[in-house]
Write a protein that holds these residues in place. Structure first.
Motif, PDB file in Angstrom:
ATOM      1  N   ILE A 141      10.739  68.964  25.687  1.00 49.45           N
ATOM      2  CA  ILE A 141      12.200  68.980  25.864  1.00 49.45           C
ATOM      3  C   ILE A 141      12.540  68.997  27.348  1.00 49.45           C
ATOM      4  O   ILE A 141      11.818  69.594  28.167  1.00 49.45           O
ATOM      5  CB  ILE A 141      12.852  70.162  25.110  1.00 49.45           C
ATOM      6  N   CYS A 142      13.632  68.338  27.682  1.00 52.13           N
ATOM      7  CA  CYS A 142      14.074  68.232  29.076  1.00 52.13           C
ATOM      8  C   CYS A 142      14.766  69.510  29.559  1.00 52.13           C
ATOM      9  O   CYS A 142      15.346  70.262  28.757  1.00 52.13           O
ATOM     10  CB  CYS A 142      15.071  67.092  29.225  1.00 52.13           C
ATOM     11  N   ALA A 143      14.762  69.661  30.858  1.00 44.81           N
ATOM     12  CA  ALA A 143      15.395  70.816  31.499  1.00 44.81           C
ATOM     13  C   ALA A 143      16.888  70.930  31.173  1.00 44.81           C
ATOM     14  O   ALA A 143      17.400  72.033  30.937  1.00 44.81           O
ATOM     15  CB  ALA A 143      15.213  70.700  33.010  1.00 44.81           C
ATOM     16  N   GLU A 144      17.581  69.799  31.149  1.00 47.35           N
ATOM     17  CA  GLU A 144      19.035  69.821  30.932  1.00 47.35           C
ATOM     18  C   GLU A 144      19.380  70.372  29.551  1.00 47.35           C
ATOM     19  O   GLU A 144      20.300  71.162  29.385  1.00 47.35           O
ATOM     20  CB  GLU A 144      19.639  68.418  31.053  1.00 47.35           C
ATOM     21  N   ARG A 145      18.625  69.900  28.540  1.00 41.30           N
ATOM     22  CA  ARG A 145      18.916  70.397  27.188  1.00 41.30           C
ATOM     23  C   ARG A 145      18.599  71.872  27.054  1.00 41.30           C
ATOM     24  O   ARG A 145      19.322  72.603  26.391  1.00 41.30           O
ATOM     25  CB  ARG A 145      18.171  69.562  26.144  1.00 41.30           C
TER      26      ARG A 145
ATOM     27  N   GLY B  68      15.519  64.220  43.418  1.00 45.51           N
ATOM     28  CA  GLY B  68      16.612  64.107  42.462  1.00 45.51           C
ATOM     29  C   GLY B  68      16.202  63.289  41.257  1.00 45.51           C
ATOM     30  O   GLY B  68      15.380  62.384  41.374  1.00 45.51           O
ATOM     31  N   ILE B  69      16.733  63.616  40.089  1.00 46.65           N
ATOM     32  CA  ILE B  69      16.536  62.764  38.915  1.00 46.65           C
ATOM     33  C   ILE B  69      17.829  62.688  38.118  1.00 46.65           C
ATOM     34  O   ILE B  69      18.630  63.627  38.114  1.00 46.65           O
ATOM     35  CB  ILE B  69      15.384  63.224  37.983  1.00 46.65           C
ATOM     36  N   MET B  70      18.005  61.579  37.447  1.00 46.34           N
ATOM     37  CA  MET B  70      19.168  61.392  36.583  1.00 46.34           C
ATOM     38  C   MET B  70      18.822  61.863  35.172  1.00 46.34           C
ATOM     39  O   MET B  70      17.683  61.735  34.737  1.00 46.34           O
ATOM     40  CB  MET B  70      19.556  59.910  36.551  1.00 46.34           C
ATOM     41  N   PRO B  71      19.804  62.389  34.453  1.00 44.61           N
ATOM     42  CA  PRO B  71      19.522  62.863  33.092  1.00 44.61           C
ATOM     43  C   PRO B  71      19.201  61.705  32.147  1.00 44.61           C
ATOM     44  O   PRO B  71      19.823  60.645  32.221  1.00 44.61           O
ATOM     45  CB  PRO B  71      20.821  63.556  32.679  1.00 44.61           C
ATOM     46  N   CYS B  72      18.242  61.921  31.264  1.00 40.38           N
ATOM     47  CA  CYS B  72      17.886  60.886  30.280  1.00 40.38           C
ATOM     48  C   CYS B  72      19.020  60.713  29.273  1.00 40.38           C
ATOM     49  O   CYS B  72      19.963  61.516  29.213  1.00 40.38           O
ATOM     50  CB  CYS B  72      16.577  61.253  29.581  1.00 40.38           C
ATOM     51  N   GLY B  73      18.916  59.668  28.485  1.00 38.66           N
ATOM     52  CA  GLY B  73      19.972  59.362  27.512  1.00 38.66           C
ATOM     53  C   GLY B  73      20.193  60.469  26.504  1.00 38.66           C
ATOM     54  O   GLY B  73      21.337  60.774  26.137  1.00 38.66           O
TER      55      GLY B  73
ATOM     56  N   ASN C 242       3.272  66.393  34.759  1.00 37.87           N
ATOM     57  CA  ASN C 242       3.292  66.984  36.107  1.00 37.87           C
ATOM     58  C   ASN C 242       4.615  66.771  36.828  1.00 37.87           C
ATOM     59  O   ASN C 242       4.670  66.844  38.055  1.00 37.87           O
ATOM     60  CB  ASN C 242       2.135  66.469  36.963  1.00 37.87           C
ATOM     61  N   ILE C 243       5.662  66.504  36.067  1.00 35.06           N
ATOM     62  CA  ILE C 243       7.004  66.425  36.655  1.00 35.06           C
ATOM     63  C   ILE C 243       7.729  67.698  36.259  1.00 35.06           C
ATOM     64  O   ILE C 243       8.017  67.920  35.075  1.00 35.06           O
ATOM     65  CB  ILE C 243       7.754  65.170  36.155  1.00 35.06           C
ATOM     66  N   HIS C 244       7.960  68.540  37.241  1.00 33.78           N
ATOM     67  CA  HIS C 244       8.552  69.852  36.966  1.00 33.78           C
ATOM     68  C   HIS C 244      10.034  69.796  37.298  1.00 33.78           C
ATOM     69  O   HIS C 244      10.410  69.657  38.453  1.00 33.78           O
ATOM     70  CB  HIS C 244       7.828  70.925  37.777  1.00 33.78           C
TER      71      HIS C 244
ATOM     72  N   THR D 240      14.382  74.564  32.185  1.00 30.72           N
ATOM     73  CA  THR D 240      13.281  73.764  32.712  1.00 30.72           C
ATOM     74  C   THR D 240      12.746  72.897  31.580  1.00 30.72           C
ATOM     75  O   THR D 240      12.971  73.197  30.405  1.00 30.72           O
ATOM     76  CB  THR D 240      12.102  74.630  33.199  1.00 30.72           C
ATOM     77  N   ASN D 241      12.028  71.841  31.946  1.00 29.37           N
ATOM     78  CA  ASN D 241      11.370  71.077  30.891  1.00 29.37           C
ATOM     79  C   ASN D 241      10.165  71.845  30.366  1.00 29.37           C
ATOM     80  O   ASN D 241       9.460  72.527  31.114  1.00 29.37           O
ATOM     81  CB  ASN D 241      10.976  69.678  31.376  1.00 29.37           C
ATOM     82  N   VAL D 242       9.978  71.757  29.056  1.00 28.78           N
ATOM     83  CA  VAL D 242       8.863  72.430  28.390  1.00 28.78           C
ATOM     84  C   VAL D 242       8.141  71.372  27.560  1.00 28.78           C
ATOM     85  O   VAL D 242       8.715  70.833  26.602  1.00 28.78           O
ATOM     86  CB  VAL D 242       9.346  73.591  27.492  1.00 28.78           C
ATOM     87  N   GLU D 243       6.922  71.050  27.979  1.00 24.29           N
ATOM     88  CA  GLU D 243       6.177  69.990  27.305  1.00 24.29           C
ATOM     89  C   GLU D 243       5.266  70.566  26.225  1.00 24.29           C
ATOM     90  O   GLU D 243       5.078  71.785  26.120  1.00 24.29           O
ATOM     91  CB  GLU D 243       5.376  69.196  28.350  1.00 24.29           C
ATOM     92  N   ASN D 244       4.730  69.634  25.415  1.00 26.14           N
ATOM     93  CA  ASN D 244       3.848  70.034  24.317  1.00 26.14           C
ATOM     94  C   ASN D 244       2.735  69.003  24.187  1.00 26.14           C
ATOM     95  O   ASN D 244       2.961  67.819  24.462  1.00 26.14           O
ATOM     96  CB  ASN D 244       4.676  70.122  23.022  1.00 26.14           C
TER      97      ASN D 244
END
Ligand code: THU
Length: 131
Positions: free
Chosen positions: A57-61, A87-92, A28-30, A46-50
């Protein structure tokens, strides 16, 4: 994709708009990301979950892969934000993917007080893995 160079605030607004298409029924984090290329084009993700969580996968990728698959590999900045305006920081993993294409890309998001904050990728992921 649009064809203008834009302010950090506007790039965040585009990212937030993109977050509306997020598929995130598990967390539920969009999240939305908007990536500005050196020649002024904007690609979103956008992030696309499964249901098999690890395949999410994250929105940034998604934004980076969207740009690369359209022939763009030189990036100036990326804005990241949730649909709620947090705001969120990009994951590693996303930092490593961004590092493949640029040391100097600026990462733009918001702090807890909704101020725009900006980082250089090289400060967030020094000594990135490279071949
Ligand atoms: N997420 C992103 O889209 N970008 C990040 O940098 C961190 C996390 C997504 C992945 C997952 O769908 C949700 O946020 C919760 O981790």
């Amino acid at each position: 994709m649009q064809e203008t160079d834009l302010s950090d605030e506007k790039l965040l607004e585009i990212a937030r708009n993109a977050a509306r298409n997020s598929y995130a029924p598990y967390s539920n984090i969009h999240v939305g990301a908007a990536l500005l290329t050196e020649d002024g084009k904007i690609f979103t993700g956008t992030n696309v979950e499964n249901s098999s969580y690890g395949l999410s996968i994250c929105a940034e990728r998604v934004a980076v892969f969207n740009a690369v698959s359209n022939g763009y590999k030189k990036f100036k900045k990326i804005a990241i934000i949730t649909s709620e305006g947090k705001g969120i920081m990009p994951c590693g993993a996303c930092r490593q993917v961004l590092a493949e294409f640029s040391n100097n890309i600026h990462i733009i998001t918001l702090d807890k007080d909704s101020n725009v904050i900006k980082f250089k990728l090289n400060d967030l992921l020094p000594h990135a893995f490279r071949l």
